[in-house]
Design a protein around this motif. Structure first.
Motif, PDB file in Angstrom:
ATOM      1  N   UNK A   5       0.924  -1.126   0.125  1.00 55.55           N
ATOM      2  CA  UNK A   5      -0.063   0.052   0.085  1.00 55.55           C
ATOM      3  C   UNK A   5       0.814   1.206  -0.106  1.00 55.55           C
ATOM      4  N   UNK A   6       1.967   1.308   0.747  1.00 54.10           N
ATOM      5  CA  UNK A   6       2.666   2.254   1.000  1.00 54.10           C
ATOM      6  C   UNK A   6       3.714   2.160  -0.080  1.00 54.10           C
ATOM      7  N   UNK A   7       4.079   3.274  -0.938  1.00 50.15           N
ATOM      8  CA  UNK A   7       5.083   2.804  -2.207  1.00 50.15           C
ATOM      9  C   UNK A   7       6.422   3.782  -1.771  1.00 50.15           C
ATOM     10  N   UNK A   8       6.449   4.008  -0.877  1.00 57.89           N
ATOM     11  CA  UNK A   8       7.886   4.875  -0.429  1.00 57.89           C
ATOM     12  C   UNK A   8       9.068   3.931  -0.270  1.00 57.89           C
ATOM     13  N   UNK A   9      10.239   4.605  -0.059  1.00 59.73           N
ATOM     14  CA  UNK A   9      11.605   3.894  -0.253  1.00 59.73           C
ATOM     15  C   UNK A   9      12.253   4.005   1.163  1.00 59.73           C
ATOM     16  N   UNK A  10      11.335   4.021   2.250  1.00 62.75           N
ATOM     17  CA  UNK A  10      11.961   4.166   3.555  1.00 62.75           C
ATOM     18  C   UNK A  10      12.667   2.916   4.133  1.00 62.75           C
ATOM     19  N   UNK A  11      12.380   1.565   3.322  1.00 65.35           N
ATOM     20  CA  UNK A  11      13.065   0.565   3.963  1.00 65.35           C
ATOM     21  C   UNK A  11      14.384   0.521   2.988  1.00 65.35           C
ATOM     22  N   UNK A  12      14.364   1.452   1.821  1.00 65.41           N
ATOM     23  CA  UNK A  12      15.785   1.393   1.049  1.00 65.41           C
ATOM     24  C   UNK A  12      15.493   0.130   0.176  1.00 65.41           C
ATOM     25  N   UNK A  13      16.121   0.099  -0.978  1.00 67.44           N
ATOM     26  CA  UNK A  13      15.973  -0.665  -2.222  1.00 67.44           C
ATOM     27  C   UNK A  13      16.281  -2.302  -1.686  1.00 67.44           C
ATOM     28  N   UNK A  14      17.236  -2.395  -0.890  1.00 66.79           N
ATOM     29  CA  UNK A  14      17.468  -3.838  -0.251  1.00 66.79           C
ATOM     30  C   UNK A  14      16.172  -4.497   0.650  1.00 66.79           C
ATOM     31  N   UNK A  15      15.770  -3.408   1.498  1.00 63.42           N
ATOM     32  CA  UNK A  15      14.587  -3.527   2.232  1.00 63.42           C
ATOM     33  C   UNK A  15      13.482  -4.019   1.534  1.00 63.42           C
ATOM     34  N   UNK A  16      13.178  -3.123   0.328  1.00 62.18           N
ATOM     35  CA  UNK A  16      12.048  -3.496  -0.571  1.00 62.18           C
ATOM     36  C   UNK A  16      11.999  -4.977  -1.058  1.00 62.18           C
ATOM     37  N   UNK A  17      13.273  -5.410  -1.498  1.00 65.49           N
ATOM     38  CA  UNK A  17      13.557  -6.602  -2.099  1.00 65.49           C
ATOM     39  C   UNK A  17      13.261  -7.671  -1.002  1.00 65.49           C
ATOM     40  N   UNK A  18      13.630  -7.524   0.039  1.00 64.39           N
ATOM     41  CA  UNK A  18      13.428  -8.498   1.113  1.00 64.39           C
ATOM     42  C   UNK A  18      11.927  -8.693   1.493  1.00 64.39           C
ATOM     43  N   UNK A  19      11.373  -7.351   1.513  1.00 61.27           N
ATOM     44  CA  UNK A  19       9.806  -7.431   1.944  1.00 61.27           C
ATOM     45  C   UNK A  19       9.044  -8.056   0.819  1.00 61.27           C
ATOM     46  N   UNK A  20       9.496  -7.924  -0.401  1.00 58.28           N
ATOM     47  CA  UNK A  20       8.793  -8.682  -1.428  1.00 58.28           C
ATOM     48  C   UNK A  20       9.138 -10.123  -1.469  1.00 58.28           C
ATOM     49  N   UNK A  21      10.297 -10.556  -1.225  1.00 61.85           N
ATOM     50  CA  UNK A  21      10.822 -12.046  -1.119  1.00 61.85           C
ATOM     51  C   UNK A  21      10.140 -12.614  -0.006  1.00 61.85           C
ATOM     52  N   UNK A  22      10.133 -12.083   1.199  1.00 62.23           N
ATOM     53  CA  UNK A  22       9.484 -12.706   2.432  1.00 62.23           C
ATOM     54  C   UNK A  22       8.238 -13.147   2.053  1.00 62.23           C
ATOM     55  N   UNK A  23       7.305 -11.859   1.607  1.00 60.01           N
ATOM     56  CA  UNK A  23       5.979 -12.213   1.408  1.00 60.01           C
ATOM     57  C   UNK A  23       5.675 -13.095   0.326  1.00 60.01           C
ATOM     58  N   UNK A  24       6.270 -13.179  -0.721  1.00 57.37           N
ATOM     59  CA  UNK A  24       6.358 -14.078  -1.780  1.00 57.37           C
ATOM     60  C   UNK A  24       6.476 -15.651  -1.094  1.00 57.37           C
ATOM     61  N   UNK A  25       7.561 -15.743  -0.414  1.00 52.93           N
ATOM     62  CA  UNK A  25       7.941 -17.136   0.176  1.00 52.93           C
ATOM     63  C   UNK A  25       6.645 -17.424   1.172  1.00 52.93           C
ATOM     64  N   UNK A  26       6.152 -16.432   1.960  1.00 52.73           N
ATOM     65  CA  UNK A  26       5.073 -16.927   2.718  1.00 52.73           C
ATOM     66  C   UNK A  26       3.640 -17.421   1.943  1.00 52.73           C
ATOM     67  N   UNK A  27       3.650 -16.807   0.938  1.00 48.65           N
ATOM     68  CA  UNK A  27       2.351 -16.952   0.029  1.00 48.65           C
ATOM     69  C   UNK A  27       2.533 -18.497  -0.680  1.00 48.65           C
ATOM     70  N   UNK A  28       3.668 -18.773  -1.133  1.00 45.99           N
ATOM     71  CA  UNK A  28       4.035 -19.949  -1.612  1.00 45.99           C
ATOM     72  C   UNK A  28       4.053 -21.137  -0.746  1.00 45.99           C
ATOM     73  N   UNK A  29       4.514 -21.025   0.584  1.00 48.62           N
ATOM     74  CA  UNK A  29       4.544 -21.829   1.548  1.00 48.62           C
ATOM     75  C   UNK A  29       2.885 -22.004   2.058  1.00 48.62           C
ATOM     76  N   UNK A  30       2.169 -21.156   2.120  1.00 47.32           N
ATOM     77  CA  UNK A  30       0.734 -21.342   2.319  1.00 47.32           C
ATOM     78  C   UNK A  30       0.039 -21.897   1.483  1.00 47.32           C
ATOM     79  N   UNK A  31       0.301 -21.962   0.176  1.00 47.19           N
ATOM     80  CA  UNK A  31      -0.426 -22.338  -1.102  1.00 47.19           C
ATOM     81  C   UNK A  31      -0.190 -23.855  -1.065  1.00 47.19           C
ATOM     82  N   UNK A  32       0.898 -24.376  -0.727  1.00 45.98           N
ATOM     83  CA  UNK A  32       0.986 -25.785  -0.758  1.00 45.98           C
ATOM     84  C   UNK A  32       1.284 -26.323  -1.937  1.00 45.98           C
TER      85      UNK A  32
END
Length: 106
Positions: A5-32
């Motif tokens: 929802x928030x499109x800012x860069x306060x996490x920094x580019x590496x932080x954004x990459x990690x946020x998307x990576x961890x969210x995608x990993x959680x979705x894949x794990x939950x999907x089975x």
């Protein structure tokens, strides 16, 4: 789908990459996972008085009921495992039903 929802860069580019990576990993794990079995599609028109018997026979052959259309008779659509094709169609051959089969496309 992962959306922020928030499109800012306060996490920094590496932080954004990690946020998307961890969210995608959680979705894949939950999907089975689901093992896909080769099969064919079968449409059967059946009178109401034979509906329960057909559904029972289908379950014995591990056929998955995909849809049912109720009218003067019932039009059922099943996905039947390829390994059960001969036995299931052989069983239905003596039932005097209208059958239509097609190879399932993946």
């Amino acid at each position: 789908v992962v959306a922020r929802i928030f499109g800012g860069k306060k996490l920094g580019i590496p932080g954004l990459i990690e946020a998307y990576r961890s969210a995608a990993a959680a979705v894949i794990a939950a999907a089975g996972t689901k093992q896909e079995v080769p099969g064919f599609l079968l449409e059967v028109t059946v009178p109401y008085d034979r509906l329960a018997a057909l559904r029972h026979a289908a379950s014995l052959h591990h056929a998955e009921e995909l849809s049912a259309v109720y009218g003067p008779e019932v039009l059922l659509r099943f996905k039947v495992p390829e390994e059960a094709k001969t036995a299931f169609l052989g069983l239905l051959a003596g039932w005097d039903l209208v059958l239509s089969t097609e190879k399932e496309e993946n």
